[in-house]
Design a protein around this motif. Structure first.
Motif, PDB file in Angstrom:
ATOM      1  N   HIS A 174      13.566  13.332 -30.346  1.00  0.00           N
ATOM      2  CA  HIS A 174      12.009  12.023 -29.525  1.00  0.00           C
ATOM      3  C   HIS A 174      10.925  11.357 -30.678  1.00  0.00           C
ATOM      4  CE1 HIS A 174      14.319  13.344 -25.688  1.00  0.00           C
ATOM      5  NE2 HIS A 174      14.245  14.805 -26.475  1.00  0.00           N
ATOM      6  N   SER A 208      10.539   8.351 -26.017  1.00  0.00           N
ATOM      7  CA  SER A 208      10.496   9.024 -24.684  1.00  0.00           C
ATOM      8  C   SER A 208       8.753   9.092 -24.300  1.00  0.00           C
ATOM      9  CB  SER A 208      10.921  10.285 -25.724  1.00  0.00           C
ATOM     10  OG  SER A 208      12.174  10.174 -25.640  1.00  0.00           O
ATOM     11  N   SER A 254       6.589  11.613 -25.636  1.00  0.00           N
ATOM     12  CA  SER A 254       6.364  11.579 -27.244  1.00  0.00           C
ATOM     13  C   SER A 254       5.407  10.417 -27.882  1.00  0.00           C
ATOM     14  CB  SER A 254       7.810  11.651 -27.512  1.00  0.00           C
ATOM     15  OG  SER A 254       7.543  11.880 -29.521  1.00  0.00           O
ATOM     16  N   ASP A 301      16.622   9.344 -27.839  1.00  0.00           N
ATOM     17  CA  ASP A 301      15.310   9.016 -26.407  1.00  0.00           C
ATOM     18  C   ASP A 301      15.481   9.260 -25.065  1.00  0.00           C
ATOM     19  OD1 ASP A 301      12.696   9.467 -28.302  1.00  0.00           O
ATOM     20  OD2 ASP A 301      13.635   7.291 -28.953  1.00  0.00           O
ATOM     21  N   HIS A 302      15.073   9.640 -24.871  1.00  0.00           N
ATOM     22  CA  HIS A 302      15.187  10.275 -22.851  1.00  0.00           C
ATOM     23  C   HIS A 302      15.381   9.118 -22.027  1.00  0.00           C
ATOM     24  CE1 HIS A 302      14.474  14.371 -22.945  1.00  0.00           C
ATOM     25  NE2 HIS A 302      12.867  14.217 -22.788  1.00  0.00           N
ATOM     26  N   PHE A 325      11.323   7.404 -17.112  1.00  0.00           N
ATOM     27  CA  PHE A 325      11.996   7.622 -18.347  1.00  0.00           C
ATOM     28  C   PHE A 325      12.902   6.461 -18.631  1.00  0.00           C
ATOM     29  CE2 PHE A 325      10.521  11.577 -16.572  1.00  0.00           C
ATOM     30  CZ  PHE A 325       9.635  12.076 -17.434  1.00  0.00           C
ATOM     31  N   HIS A 378       9.296  16.713 -30.121  1.00  0.00           N
ATOM     32  CA  HIS A 378       8.812  15.232 -29.548  1.00  0.00           C
ATOM     33  C   HIS A 378       8.055  15.310 -30.623  1.00  0.00           C
ATOM     34  CE1 HIS A 378      11.043  16.878 -25.853  1.00  0.00           C
ATOM     35  NE2 HIS A 378      10.778  14.975 -25.483  1.00  0.00           N
TER      36      HIS A 378
END
Length: 269
Positions: free
Chosen positions: A10, A14, A17, A40-41, A53, A234
């Motif tokens: 991440h 994200s 992070s 990434d989220h 997110f 992260h």
């Protein structure tokens, strides 16, 4: 020296992070990584923080390309474009629409939110024993994976045990053979990968969770071919954390080669 691909990381894209793409790639050079997959989220319809997110996929991919070209002009380390899609039954179509038309090297499918709760916060475990709490998550992972379909890797299948407060803090095959057989069998049939997420086994709490080798052995028995290692980093410091240890575990369970995905195709190394 073994060189690894960290298949779950991440960056600044994200929301949880602050580590830049550059920091991760500089760390990759330091540890002589074979590759980094930026995952990434995207967690759409998050119950506590809707809209948190989400990021611009185009901006993320542009940053990866530009930074990788600068740090690794000769392609010594693969900088792969990925995403971690957090799935809920209510977000399947929304997630599918959101990534339509995007090109990825790898898509991880994960479950973070369970019936409106994130186990990270602890409330999820209220009024449940460990069999109910863990079993429900395994049901949702299987259900959403089958419904969503468009993914390469199941991420941190044992996420639910990370933050639990039960006496049983490890997710064991013997406790959930039916749930796990459904999930592992599906992954094997569809040519998808199971992730060994090393963050789960390195959290500094009163109990360090252990990976049940029987899960890997059963995956192999059911025809599973692909296992990825992901640090779930992260921060750059955790890139490829404990990979040598878990690569050895995978080898003893019948997976002498690990996997990463490039252009949505599995690559064994």
């Amino acid at each position: 020296m073994q060189r690894f691909v960290d298949a779950h990381t991440h960056s600044e894209f994200s929301p949880d992070s602050t580590t830049s793409v550059e920091e991760l790639l500089v760390k990759a050079r330091e540890v002589n990584a074979l590759g980094v997959v930026f995952t990434d989220h995207i967690d759409l319809d998050a119950p506590r923080t809707p809209g948190k997110f989400v990021f611009s996929i185009a901006d993320q991919q542009k940053k990866i390309e530009e930074t990788a070209w600068r740090i690794f002009p000769n392609g010594e380390c693969k900088a792969l474009k990925g995403i971690e899609i957090g799935l809920q039954p209510c977000s399947i179509e929304h997630s599918r629409d959101f990534i339509a038309g995007c090109n990825f090297d790898q898509i991880i499918a994960s479950v973070h939110f369970v019936d409106g709760e994130d186990p990270y916060y602890g409330n999820y475990y209220d009024n449940k024993d460990y069999l109910q709490a863990y079993g429900r998550v395994l049901e949702l992972i299987y259900q959403t994976a089958v419904e969503f379909k468009d993914f390469d890797v199941i991420g941190h299948f044992d996420y639910v045990a990370r933050y639990s407060r039960y006496q049983v803090r490890d997710l064991r095959y013997a406790d959930f053979p039916d749930h796990l057989d459904m999930l592992l069998g599906y992954l094997a049939r569809e040519g998808k990968a199971l992730e060994i997420n090393t963050k789960t086994y390195s959290l500094h709490t009163d109990h360090v969770q252990e990976l049940d080798k029987n899960i890997l052995l059963r995956f192999k028995e059911l025809g599973g071919e692909f296992v990825t290692l992901g640090s779930d980093a992260h921060s750059a410091a955790r890139l490829t954390d404990n990979f040598s240890k878990f690569a050895a575990v995978c080898a003893t369970c019948g997976f002498p080669k690990l996997t990463y995905f490039q252009n949505r195709k599995p690559v064994l190394y």
